[in-house]
Write a protein that holds these residues in place. Structure first.
Motif, short mmCIF file in Angstrom:
data_model
loop_
_atom_site.label_atom_id
_atom_site.label_comp_id
_atom_site.label_asym_id
_atom_site.label_seq_id
_atom_site.Cartn_x
_atom_site.Cartn_y
_atom_site.Cartn_z
N ASP B 3 -45.31 -38.20 10.26
CA ASP B 3 -46.42 -37.61 9.97
C ASP B 3 -46.90 -37.14 11.39
OD1 ASP B 3 -46.46 -38.59 7.50
OD2 ASP B 3 -48.08 -39.85 7.56
N LYS B 4 -46.60 -37.95 12.45
CA LYS B 4 -47.15 -37.49 13.84
C LYS B 4 -46.42 -36.11 14.24
CE LYS B 4 -47.34 -39.50 18.62
NZ LYS B 4 -46.40 -38.56 19.22
N GLU B 5 -45.23 -36.02 13.79
CA GLU B 5 -44.48 -34.60 14.03
C GLU B 5 -45.35 -33.52 13.53
OE1 GLU B 5 -39.91 -35.34 15.04
OE2 GLU B 5 -40.64 -36.46 13.38
N VAL B 6 -45.69 -33.97 12.26
CA VAL B 6 -46.26 -32.93 11.42
C VAL B 6 -47.65 -32.37 12.00
CG1 VAL B 6 -47.10 -32.30 8.94
CG2 VAL B 6 -44.94 -33.44 9.05
N PHE B 7 -48.36 -33.51 12.27
CA PHE B 7 -49.44 -33.19 12.81
C PHE B 7 -49.48 -32.48 14.16
CE2 PHE B 7 -52.85 -34.63 16.23
CZ PHE B 7 -53.90 -33.91 15.58
N GLU B 8 -48.63 -32.75 15.05
CA GLU B 8 -48.54 -31.98 16.36
C GLU B 8 -48.05 -30.60 16.15
OE1 GLU B 8 -47.40 -35.93 18.83
OE2 GLU B 8 -45.90 -34.43 18.67
N LYS B 9 -47.09 -30.26 14.95
CA LYS B 9 -46.87 -29.07 14.96
C LYS B 9 -47.93 -28.09 14.23
CE LYS B 9 -42.29 -27.84 13.90
NZ LYS B 9 -41.01 -27.73 13.07
N VAL B 10 -48.70 -28.53 13.43
CA VAL B 10 -49.94 -28.05 12.81
C VAL B 10 -50.89 -27.83 13.98
CG1 VAL B 10 -51.79 -28.40 11.20
CG2 VAL B 10 -49.63 -29.17 10.34
N GLN B 11 -51.19 -28.74 14.76
CA GLN B 11 -52.11 -28.59 15.79
C GLN B 11 -51.76 -27.67 16.85
OE1 GLN B 11 -51.63 -31.76 18.72
NE2 GLN B 11 -53.98 -31.99 18.85
N LYS B 12 -50.36 -27.32 16.90
CA LYS B 12 -49.98 -26.04 17.73
C LYS B 12 -50.38 -25.00 17.01
CE LYS B 12 -46.82 -26.67 20.97
NZ LYS B 12 -45.87 -26.98 21.57
N CYS B 13 -49.88 -24.99 15.67
CA CYS B 13 -50.24 -23.61 14.98
C CYS B 13 -51.71 -23.12 14.95
CB CYS B 13 -49.84 -23.79 13.51
SG CYS B 13 -48.17 -23.94 13.50
N VAL B 14 -52.33 -24.18 14.71
CA VAL B 14 -54.01 -23.88 14.47
C VAL B 14 -54.51 -23.50 16.05
CG1 VAL B 14 -56.20 -24.96 14.17
CG2 VAL B 14 -54.24 -25.37 12.81
N ALA B 15 -54.12 -24.23 16.99
CA ALA B 15 -54.56 -23.90 18.48
C ALA B 15 -54.06 -22.24 18.82
CB ALA B 15 -53.92 -24.96 19.44
N THR B 16 -53.03 -22.01 18.37
CA THR B 16 -52.38 -20.73 18.63
C THR B 16 -53.04 -19.55 17.88
OG1 THR B 16 -50.05 -21.71 18.94
CG2 THR B 16 -50.42 -19.21 18.58
N ALA B 17 -53.53 -19.86 16.49
CA ALA B 17 -54.06 -18.97 15.63
C ALA B 17 -55.45 -18.72 16.25
CB ALA B 17 -53.93 -19.29 14.32
N LEU B 18 -56.10 -19.75 16.58
CA LEU B 18 -57.75 -19.75 16.77
C LEU B 18 -57.81 -19.49 18.36
CD1 LEU B 18 -58.93 -22.40 14.30
CD2 LEU B 18 -58.73 -19.76 14.06
N GLY B 19 -56.82 -19.76 19.13
CA GLY B 19 -56.89 -19.26 20.57
C GLY B 19 -57.86 -20.56 21.26
N ARG B 20 -57.48 -21.92 20.72
CA ARG B 20 -58.11 -23.07 21.03
C ARG B 20 -57.20 -23.89 21.83
NH1 ARG B 20 -63.57 -24.11 19.95
NH2 ARG B 20 -64.22 -22.42 18.74
N ASP B 21 -57.70 -25.00 22.68
CA ASP B 21 -57.06 -26.10 23.31
C ASP B 21 -56.50 -26.84 22.09
OD1 ASP B 21 -57.33 -24.82 25.73
OD2 ASP B 21 -59.32 -26.11 26.16
N GLU B 22 -55.35 -27.51 22.43
CA GLU B 22 -54.47 -28.39 21.11
C GLU B 22 -55.70 -29.81 21.33
OE1 GLU B 22 -50.48 -29.14 21.65
OE2 GLU B 22 -50.23 -26.84 22.07
N GLU B 23 -56.34 -29.91 22.38
CA GLU B 23 -56.90 -31.35 22.16
C GLU B 23 -58.19 -31.18 21.08
OE1 GLU B 23 -57.00 -29.97 25.81
OE2 GLU B 23 -54.75 -30.44 25.15
N GLU B 24 -58.70 -29.97 20.95
CA GLU B 24 -59.94 -29.68 19.99
C GLU B 24 -59.42 -29.69 18.74
OE1 GLU B 24 -62.44 -26.27 21.39
OE2 GLU B 24 -60.74 -25.85 22.22
N VAL B 25 -58.14 -29.61 18.40
CA VAL B 25 -57.63 -29.61 16.99
C VAL B 25 -57.29 -30.96 16.64
CG1 VAL B 25 -55.74 -28.27 15.45
CG2 VAL B 25 -56.69 -27.24 17.51
N THR B 26 -58.40 -31.65 16.03
CA THR B 26 -58.22 -33.03 15.50
C THR B 26 -58.09 -33.03 14.02
OG1 THR B 26 -60.52 -33.24 15.57
CG2 THR B 26 -59.62 -34.05 17.41
N MET B 27 -57.64 -34.08 13.57
CA MET B 27 -57.34 -34.06 11.99
C MET B 27 -58.62 -33.79 11.35
SD MET B 27 -54.37 -35.07 10.81
CE MET B 27 -54.43 -36.04 9.39
#
Lengths: 151, 127
Positions: B3-27
């Motif tokens: 689950d952690k790996e999935v979250f971290e990859k999703v976090q990166k995808c969302v941060a990239t798409a939205l131009g956000r810092d990864e820390e902002e992309v919480t569950m």
């Protein structure tokens, strides 16, 4: 396409990639005022090549619009006399749009790279092109030496 | 993939798409409200997830369009019982418990959190 920033297509492979050239000349009036060819126009060339690629790769008759540009970079500048070669690769494709990766080079020197998304507008948002628009586009594509079977 | 790996990859995808810092992309982050995703960004997120996880996401599978065209599903701006059932069937990976407490149709975008994307991706991964 009001301002055509491609001079000729070298390749257009449906669903895969496209290559085209843009030759920079001093005859372009703004270049007499500037030190180099504006990077925004290099980007526009990449987008126009990508747009043509997306169009032949997407749903028949769909209108295409630019969705967004990501990670654009312009490490050097083109100048009059340069022949910019633009290459666009279609990374992913969906019914709603495509993701493209592009580069622009002058004799191997990179003048621009970008990733961008082209969106296909559904028919209820934009009607398909009229026969007159289609004819205008075909004429342009012929001038750009795009193989007609790909248009 | 845990689950952690999935979250971290999703976090990166969302941060990239939205131009956000990864820390902002919480569950818990809502894509529209908290991360200011606009319509075009949903397509970008879809592309990023397909690329990162090597999965195929069918049209309207993750972000369905025009979900409530049937008038049985919405009455006076509120999603009906029937509508909630339909939503649950349409988005089996979504947690609708919070939404069901106040099912105004204007709150539908709030369902689309980063956590929903993580749950969705997990349903698409082998094993």
């Amino acid at each position: 396409m009001r301002y055509v920033l491609i001079d000729r297509f070298l390749e257009l492979k449906r669903g895969e990639r496209a290559r085209a050239v843009k030759c920079v000349t001093l005859g372009e009036p703004f270049l007499q005022e500037l030190d180099g060819y504006p990077s925004a126009l290099v980007l526009e060339s990449m987008l126009q090549v990508g747009g043509a690629l997306a169009r032949v790769s997407g749903p028949a008759g769909a209108r295409t619009v630019l969705g967004k540009v990501d990670r654009a970079d312009f490490p050097s500048v083109a100048a009059p006399g340069d022949r910019i070669e633009v290459e666009v690769e279609l990374i992913l494709s969906r019914p709603e749009g495509t993701l493209c990766k592009a580069s622009a080079t002058v004799e191997g020197r990179v003048v621009g790279t970008a990733e961008f998304m082209i969106v296909y507008l559904p028919p209820d948002m934009a009607p398909p092109p009229t026969p007159e628009e289609e004819e205008r586009r075909r004429r342009l594509m012929r001038a750009l030496k795009v193989p007609l079977e790909e248009v | 993939m845990d689950d952690k790996e999935v979250f971290e990859k999703v976090q990166k995808c969302v941060a990239t798409a939205l131009g956000r810092d990864e820390e902002e992309v919480t569950m818990e982050a809502v894509l529209s409200k908290d991360l200011e995703a606009e319509s075009i960004d949903y397509l970008d997120i879809t592309f990023q997830l397909e690329k990162a996880f090597n999965i195929k996401i069918e049209k309207d599978e993750l972000f369905p369009q025009k979900i409530f065209q049937d008038e049985r599903y919405v009455k006076n701006g509120v999603v009906t019982e029937e509508g909630l059932k339909f939503l649950g069937e349409r988005l089996p990976f979504a947690d609708l418990s919070e939404f069901a407490k106040d099912p105004k149709v204007t709150r539908v975008p709030d369902i689309f959190t980063v956590g929903l994307l993580v749950n969705y991706v997990k349903t698409k991964l082998p094993g």
